[in-house]
Write a protein that holds these residues in place. Sequence first.
Motif, PDB file in Angstrom:
ATOM      1  N   MET A   1      -3.292  -2.025  -1.562  1.00  0.00           N
ATOM      2  CA  MET A   1      -3.882  -2.328  -0.273  1.00  0.00           C
ATOM      3  C   MET A   1      -4.768  -1.189   0.212  1.00  0.00           C
ATOM      4  N   SER A   2      -4.692  -0.024  -0.435  1.00  0.00           N
ATOM      5  CA  SER A   2      -5.505   1.088   0.049  1.00  0.00           C
ATOM      6  C   SER A   2      -6.993   0.782  -0.066  1.00  0.00           C
ATOM      7  N   SER A   3      -7.373  -0.141  -0.971  1.00  0.00           N
ATOM      8  CA  SER A   3      -8.785  -0.520  -1.077  1.00  0.00           C
ATOM      9  C   SER A   3      -9.266  -1.212   0.197  1.00  0.00           C
ATOM     10  N   LEU A   4      -8.343  -1.724   0.985  1.00  0.00           N
ATOM     11  CA  LEU A   4      -8.681  -2.355   2.255  1.00  0.00           C
ATOM     12  C   LEU A   4      -8.467  -1.396   3.429  1.00  0.00           C
ATOM     13  N   GLY A   5      -8.156  -0.148   3.124  1.00  0.00           N
ATOM     14  CA  GLY A   5      -7.915   0.823   4.180  1.00  0.00           C
ATOM     15  C   GLY A   5      -6.521   0.737   4.774  1.00  0.00           C
ATOM     16  N   ILE A   6      -5.622   0.064   4.059  1.00  0.00           N
ATOM     17  CA  ILE A   6      -4.245  -0.091   4.535  1.00  0.00           C
ATOM     18  C   ILE A   6      -3.339   0.739   3.632  1.00  0.00           C
ATOM     19  N   ASN A   7      -2.580   1.623   4.229  1.00  0.00           N
ATOM     20  CA  ASN A   7      -1.608   2.410   3.475  1.00  0.00           C
ATOM     21  C   ASN A   7      -0.207   1.994   3.903  1.00  0.00           C
ATOM     22  N   VAL A   8       0.688   1.960   2.942  1.00  0.00           N
ATOM     23  CA  VAL A   8       2.077   1.608   3.209  1.00  0.00           C
ATOM     24  C   VAL A   8       2.948   2.795   2.823  1.00  0.00           C
ATOM     25  N   THR A   9       3.862   3.146   3.691  1.00  0.00           N
ATOM     26  CA  THR A   9       4.811   4.210   3.402  1.00  0.00           C
ATOM     27  C   THR A   9       6.205   3.683   3.689  1.00  0.00           C
ATOM     28  N   ILE A  10       7.058   3.778   2.687  1.00  0.00           N
ATOM     29  CA  ILE A  10       8.445   3.326   2.798  1.00  0.00           C
ATOM     30  C   ILE A  10       9.324   4.574   2.793  1.00  0.00           C
ATOM     31  N   VAL A  11       9.827   4.951   3.936  1.00  0.00           N
ATOM     32  CA  VAL A  11      10.632   6.163   4.047  1.00  0.00           C
ATOM     33  C   VAL A  11      12.029   5.882   3.513  1.00  0.00           C
ATOM     34  N   GLU A  12      12.505   6.771   2.636  1.00  0.00           N
ATOM     35  CA  GLU A  12      13.827   6.620   2.049  1.00  0.00           C
ATOM     36  C   GLU A  12      14.676   7.827   2.448  1.00  0.00           C
ATOM     37  N   PRO A  13      15.375   7.700   3.588  1.00  0.00           N
ATOM     38  CA  PRO A  13      16.156   8.836   4.090  1.00  0.00           C
ATOM     39  C   PRO A  13      17.574   8.875   3.542  1.00  0.00           C
TER      40      PRO A  13
END
Length: 117
Positions: A1-13
């Motif tokens: 999705m970064s090609s669309l300017g969307i970044n995803v971050t999945i935090v694993e605490p």
Amino acid sequence: MSSLGINVTIVEPAAFRTNWPRPSMRQSATQIDDYADTAGARRRNTLDTYGHQPGDPERASAAIVDAVQTENPPLRPLLGTVALDVTLARHDTLKTNLTTWRDVTLSADCPDDRTTA
């Protein structure tokens, strides 16, 4: 999705010193003896470690902000030593599984003299 300017971050605490393990956590009053060594052990561990969890919520918050504000944010940032240790152990288990079952995995391909549709 970064090609669309969307970044995803999945935090694993890992475990952090918050109120979740005691005052905020809701548990069933029913305890099943057959699960004493599994779910019951997890329940006891969660309650016993309250106030002694290794993670600092303020430091975790700062780490998350730093991660998502970078030019290339990570997909799965781990937070805390326990999160890293658990993930590395899972990685080792997965690698062993892949190596052990490599021949079976590769046997599922079409033979070289056949084409696929």
